[in-house]
Design an enzyme around this catalytic site. Structure first.
Site: not given
Ligand code: PLP
Length: 404
Positions: A99, A121, A388
């Site tokens: 991310k 969020e 990830s």
């Protein structure tokens, strides 16, 4: 523009209204339309600005630690007795997941737009931590909306965000999960748009967010494509990535979309069962509808109300999915499968024990599917899995459910 992005005739780029085939678009109330149009115009302008991408790449290289390694998991491959498994190590990025790639991009954009504050969020807390990190680095205020259930489950990430100077807003409406945090952040954005940038955490939401987040993540697949050619001398036979909103998956998939000999598989969370409320396998069980400003597959009732969802991985419990995945499913360029909580936990444990890598529960879904696929293939086949994120955030929860 990221170096290998190409024109709008390409499969990975939406049309000028943000549609990937029948999916995507921008379906927002009038007060939000103007605000998001401003984001679109700013992004389309920096997309052509090489100085932006140079700065972005400089931060990815020297701050995030890119390129992330591609690891040939020989122990796991031997143990499973089939195809060779390679892991793209997004878990080794600063902050421990993919991310940070799009957060650096979004905060850089916010700064260029003259905004003072970024909001978002978060589900597992990973997007919140990554955004708070990028905001601290680049000198912007940060406020994160998070469902109360996730706040309780992901306490270490809440502390990290606070340490990074970020305000955490606990959302108790609705199911108090990721979807409700998104609603709450949208409301904040409409109210405070003048000085605020909404940094969405996946390839979801109204145009241009799905395209923008995908552009920022596509570095993952560009690196992996070069790395596998260097290490194995050819392209992989399969790509496997978990799909929540779908950003890490598109990060890996985008560079390989034109390579039709590469099979692309997205893995959704099948949760506890295929009953309503017990999974979040949107593309496997959903139907087209409208959520958070986009047309896409949804888990929804007859009136279009999203279902409650569940996954052992809070980063995957979202009743929608990025519109490009809906398009890739219908066009059959990608295939979507689902893996349940129990298989995910087994994969979490196996990767930890066999390779010395503790994966995030989200990523463990992809590892679990690769572990099922590998034994059915010969030893000369290659499966490239996007790892990830790392599992540090999940260890207390796993210890509890596994009784360690
Ligand atoms: C948030 C998260 C995901 C799910 O988000 P996508 O947008 O589907 O990638 C997957 N893995 C990790 C480690 C995450 O933090």
């Amino acid at each position: 523009m990221p170096s290998s992005s190409t024109g709008s005739n390409q499969i990975n780029t939406p049309d000028q209204h943000g549609f990937f085939g029948a999916y995507g678009g921008r379906f927002v109330p009038p007060q939000l339309e103007a605000v998001i149009k401003e984001v679109e115009e700013a992004y389309l302008s920096i997309r052509q600005d090489q100085s932006f991408w140079d700065e972005y790449q400089r931060l990815l290289t020297h701050y995030v630690g890119r390129p992330s390694p591609l690891w040939h998991a020989r122990n796991l491959s031997t143990k499973l007795g089939g195809a060779q498994i390679y892991l793209k190590r997004e878990d080794l990025n600063h902050t421990g997941a993919h991310k940070i790639n799009h957060c650096i991009g979004e905060v850089l954009l916010a700064k260029r737009m003259g905004k003072k504050r970024v909001i978002a969020e978060t589900g597992a807390g990973q997007h919140g931590v990554a955004l708070a990190t990028a905001a601290a680095l680049l000198g912007l205020e940060c406020e994160i909306h998070m469902g109360a259930i996730d706040v309780a489950k992901q306490h270490p990430n809440v502390i990290r965000m606070k340490l990074l100077g970020c305000k955490v807003i606990e959302v108790t409406q609705g199911g108090a999960c990721l979807k409700d945090a998104v609603d709450s952040a949208f409301t904040d954005f409409v109210t405070n748009h003048r000085d605020t940038f909404f940094a969405i955490g996946s390839v979801v939401g109204p145009h241009p967010y799905p395209m923008m987040v995908q552009d920022f993540q596509s570095v993952v697949g560009r690196e992996a494509r070069a790395q596998i050619q260097e290490q194995a001398g050819r392209l992989p036979d399969y790509l496997v990535a978990c799909v929540g909103g779908g950003s890490n998956a598109m990060g890996l998939f985008t560079a390989f979309l034109p390579d039709t000999e590469v099979s692309i598989i997205g893995v959704e969370p099948a949760g506890k069962s295929d009953q309503r409320g017990e999974h979040a396998a949107t593309l496997s069980f959903g139907t087209p509808g409208m959520l958070h400003g986009m047309k896409t597959y949804l888990l929804q009732d007859d009136g279009g109300e999203p279902w409650p969802v569940h996954s052992i991985a809070s980063g995957l419990d979202y009743p929608g999915v990025g519109p490009i995945h809906a398009f890739l499913k219908d066009s059959k360029r990608a295939e979507y499968v689902a893996v349940g909580d129990a298989e995910t936990l087994a994969a979490f444990r196996q990767l930890s024990e066999v390779e010395g890598i503790i994966p995030a529960l989200e990523s463990s879904h992809a590892v679990a599917y690769a572990a099922k696929l590998a034994p059915r293939l010969s030893a000369d086949k290659i499966i490239l899995v996007n790892l990830s994120g790392r599992g540090d955030k999940d260890i207390d929860y796993v210890a509890e459910v596994m009784g360690i």
